[in-house]
Design a protein around this motif. Structure first.
Motif, PDB file in Angstrom:
ATOM      1  N   ALA A 173       0.828  -1.213   0.000  1.00 61.63           N
ATOM      2  CA  ALA A 173       0.000   0.000   0.000  1.00 61.63           C
ATOM      3  C   ALA A 173       0.857   1.255   0.000  1.00 61.63           C
ATOM      4  O   ALA A 173       0.541   2.243  -0.673  1.00 61.63           O
ATOM      5  CB  ALA A 173      -0.933  -0.007   1.216  1.00 61.63           C
ATOM      6  N   GLU A 174       1.970   1.214   0.741  1.00 57.86           N
ATOM      7  CA  GLU A 174       2.871   2.361   0.762  1.00 57.86           C
ATOM      8  C   GLU A 174       3.463   2.601  -0.629  1.00 57.86           C
ATOM      9  O   GLU A 174       3.579   3.741  -1.081  1.00 57.86           O
ATOM     10  CB  GLU A 174       3.999   2.101   1.776  1.00 57.86           C
ATOM     11  CG  GLU A 174       5.141   3.090   1.742  1.00 57.86           C
ATOM     12  CD  GLU A 174       4.741   4.482   2.194  1.00 57.86           C
ATOM     13  OE1 GLU A 174       5.462   5.436   1.869  1.00 57.86           O
ATOM     14  OE2 GLU A 174       3.703   4.607   2.875  1.00 57.86           O
ATOM     15  N   VAL A 176       2.175   1.630  -3.608  1.00 56.91           N
ATOM     16  CA  VAL A 176       1.175   1.918  -4.641  1.00 56.91           C
ATOM     17  C   VAL A 176       0.437   3.218  -4.375  1.00 56.91           C
ATOM     18  O   VAL A 176       0.241   4.033  -5.278  1.00 56.91           O
ATOM     19  CB  VAL A 176       0.172   0.754  -4.753  1.00 56.91           C
ATOM     20  CG1 VAL A 176      -0.960   1.106  -5.727  1.00 56.91           C
ATOM     21  CG2 VAL A 176       0.883  -0.513  -5.211  1.00 56.91           C
ATOM     22  N   TYR A 177       0.032   3.428  -3.116  1.00 57.56           N
ATOM     23  CA  TYR A 177      -0.844   4.558  -2.804  1.00 57.56           C
ATOM     24  C   TYR A 177      -0.127   5.729  -2.138  1.00 57.56           C
ATOM     25  O   TYR A 177      -0.612   6.858  -2.194  1.00 57.56           O
ATOM     26  CB  TYR A 177      -1.991   4.095  -1.898  1.00 57.56           C
ATOM     27  CG  TYR A 177      -2.858   3.031  -2.529  1.00 57.56           C
ATOM     28  CD1 TYR A 177      -3.797   3.365  -3.499  1.00 57.56           C
ATOM     29  CD2 TYR A 177      -2.727   1.694  -2.159  1.00 57.56           C
ATOM     30  CE1 TYR A 177      -4.593   2.387  -4.077  1.00 57.56           C
ATOM     31  CE2 TYR A 177      -3.516   0.714  -2.730  1.00 57.56           C
ATOM     32  CZ  TYR A 177      -4.451   1.068  -3.694  1.00 57.56           C
ATOM     33  OH  TYR A 177      -5.230   0.096  -4.274  1.00 57.56           O
ATOM     34  N   SER A 180      -2.221   8.286   1.233  1.00 59.56           N
ATOM     35  CA  SER A 180      -3.581   8.311   0.682  1.00 59.56           C
ATOM     36  C   SER A 180      -4.545   8.982   1.636  1.00 59.56           C
ATOM     37  O   SER A 180      -4.339   9.031   2.845  1.00 59.56           O
ATOM     38  CB  SER A 180      -4.041   6.880   0.404  1.00 59.56           C
ATOM     39  OG  SER A 180      -5.410   6.847   0.077  1.00 59.56           O
ATOM     40  N   SER A 181      -5.628   9.489   1.088  1.00 62.78           N
ATOM     41  CA  SER A 181      -6.680  10.086   1.920  1.00 62.78           C
ATOM     42  C   SER A 181      -7.428   9.010   2.707  1.00 62.78           C
ATOM     43  O   SER A 181      -8.158   9.314   3.633  1.00 62.78           O
ATOM     44  CB  SER A 181      -7.663  10.867   1.039  1.00 62.78           C
ATOM     45  OG  SER A 181      -8.235  10.010   0.062  1.00 62.78           O
ATOM     46  N   HIS A 182      -7.254   7.761   2.311  1.00 68.28           N
ATOM     47  CA  HIS A 182      -7.897   6.645   3.016  1.00 68.28           C
ATOM     48  C   HIS A 182      -6.914   5.971   3.966  1.00 68.28           C
ATOM     49  O   HIS A 182      -6.892   4.756   4.086  1.00 68.28           O
ATOM     50  CB  HIS A 182      -8.441   5.625   2.006  1.00 68.28           C
ATOM     51  CG  HIS A 182      -9.409   6.197   1.029  1.00 68.28           C
ATOM     52  ND1 HIS A 182     -10.659   6.631   1.403  1.00 68.28           N
ATOM     53  CD2 HIS A 182      -9.299   6.438  -0.302  1.00 68.28           C
ATOM     54  CE1 HIS A 182     -11.296   7.095   0.331  1.00 68.28           C
ATOM     55  NE2 HIS A 182     -10.494   6.991  -0.707  1.00 68.28           N
ATOM     56  N   ARG A 183      -6.121   6.767   4.621  1.00 68.68           N
ATOM     57  CA  ARG A 183      -5.042   6.254   5.469  1.00 68.68           C
ATOM     58  C   ARG A 183      -5.537   5.267   6.516  1.00 68.68           C
ATOM     59  O   ARG A 183      -4.939   4.203   6.708  1.00 68.68           O
ATOM     60  CB  ARG A 183      -4.323   7.417   6.149  1.00 68.68           C
ATOM     61  CG  ARG A 183      -3.259   6.957   7.143  1.00 68.68           C
ATOM     62  CD  ARG A 183      -2.757   8.075   8.036  1.00 68.68           C
ATOM     63  NE  ARG A 183      -2.036   7.522   9.157  1.00 68.68           N
ATOM     64  CZ  ARG A 183      -0.718   7.410   9.213  1.00 68.68           C
ATOM     65  NH1 ARG A 183       0.016   7.827   8.222  1.00 68.68           N
ATOM     66  NH2 ARG A 183      -0.133   6.870  10.271  1.00 68.68           N
ATOM     67  N   LEU A 186      -6.352   1.947   4.693  1.00 68.27           N
ATOM     68  CA  LEU A 186      -5.231   1.304   4.011  1.00 68.27           C
ATOM     69  C   LEU A 186      -4.059   0.992   4.935  1.00 68.27           C
ATOM     70  O   LEU A 186      -3.310   0.041   4.702  1.00 68.27           O
ATOM     71  CB  LEU A 186      -4.743   2.184   2.857  1.00 68.27           C
ATOM     72  CG  LEU A 186      -5.660   2.267   1.633  1.00 68.27           C
ATOM     73  CD1 LEU A 186      -5.119   3.274   0.640  1.00 68.27           C
ATOM     74  CD2 LEU A 186      -5.810   0.905   0.975  1.00 68.27           C
TER      75      LEU A 186
END
Length: 299
Positions: A173-174, A176-177, A180-183, A186
């Motif tokens: 996730a780190e 790719v994203y 992110s605002s969906h911390r 994720l």
């Protein structure tokens, strides 16, 4: 923190300040000194009396894309808010009820903040969903204390594997994203599962085992590691890696491994010969005064 409060909430906030402040202040003043000497080394540091004051008081601020003078202090702004909240709630509701009330109160505040556009930057920071990661830590303690600690070994083993899978996902996730605002989804939930998995391994730790004792020492040094690692990595890259002039995947990997080892060594040295002695000195100087004042207030 939930474990600490359940064990003993006596002088909670004072103990946390003694634990967090000395090394953070030392690294903040080091950053200030380096900035005054070599401002070109710092792209995102703005040094003003306001910035220094708010940095030392753990008050969130934003000046020209700059946060705390020691950039990593942004997480400690959340940390201190969490500590103060705990201290406030346990003062009002008592030890065990106070911790539960704190987790509920913070959750409610985050929920309200999701519908309210605070004009205050401080309230926007304190009301962010990141606070729920602190709440999740408290929830994990109660799950562990009342359910997971006495669970069957097969179930514990399953949680270890789930935690390992969550750790792999965190790295994915780190990559790719990024940020992110969906911390909370994720990163927060996988981090919860990683911590849960490590809890299931706690009974297997043998402090007489050199490998285990080394890992425990690294854990004890983790706060120093967090605050010092940018300095060590930057110094290594600038003073060693770049000057050697070796490039390519193999040398990049070796540089990564060496820098990680160097960070661990410096962190252990800083923890054992600076952080621990400094905290012990402050405790010896302040504990008696603090305890005597507390006794005077009770009387």
């Amino acid at each position: 923190m939930a474990y600490i409060v359940n064990k003993s909430s006596d002088s909670f906030l004072y103990r946390r300040v003694i634990r967090i402040v000395p090394l953070y202040y030392a690294m903040t003043f080091l950053t200030t000194g380096l900035y005054l000497a070599k401002p070109s080394w710092f792209r995102n540091v703005v040094l003003t009396p306001e910035a220094l004051t708010k940095s030392l008081l753990f008050i969130p601020y934003h000046i020209k894309n700059s946060g705390p003078i020691l950039t990593l202090g942004w997480t400690l702004n959340y940390e201190m808010f969490f500590y103060v909240s705990i201290a406030l709630f346990i003062t009002i509701f008592g030890d065990k009820k106070g911790m539960i009330a704190c987790l509920a109160g913070l959750s409610l505040f985050v929920l309200i903040s999701s519908f309210v556009s605070w004009e205050s930057y401080v309230l926007r920071i304190w009301g962010s969903s990141m606070i729920m990661e602190f709440v999740a830590g408290g929830i994990l303690y109660y799950l562990w204390n009342h359910r997971l600690r006495t669970a069957g070994q097969s179930f514990k083993n399953a949680l270890v594997w789930v935690g390992f899978a969550a750790l792999i996902f965190l790295m994915y996730a780190e990559y790719v994203y990024g940020l992110s605002s969906h911390r909370s989804l994720l990163f927060g939930i996988p981090a919860f599962l990683v911590a849960c998995g490590f809890l299931m391994l706690e009974n297997h730790i043998n402090i007489k085992n050199k490998f285990h004792s080394t890992l425990v020492l690294l854990g004890d040094s983790s706060y120093a590691m967090y605050l010092v690692h940018p300095f060590v990595i930057y110094a290594f890259l600038r003073l060693v890696y770049v000057r050697i002039g070796l490039h390519g995947p193999v040398f990049d990997f070796l540089g990564l491994v060496f820098s990680m080892v160097l960070v661990c060594l410096v962190s252990i040295i800083l923890h054992r010969w600076f952080e621990k002695p400094l905290i012990s000195l402050l405790k010896s100087m302040l504990d008696k005064r603090f305890d005597s004042r507390k006794a005077l207030i009770k009387n």
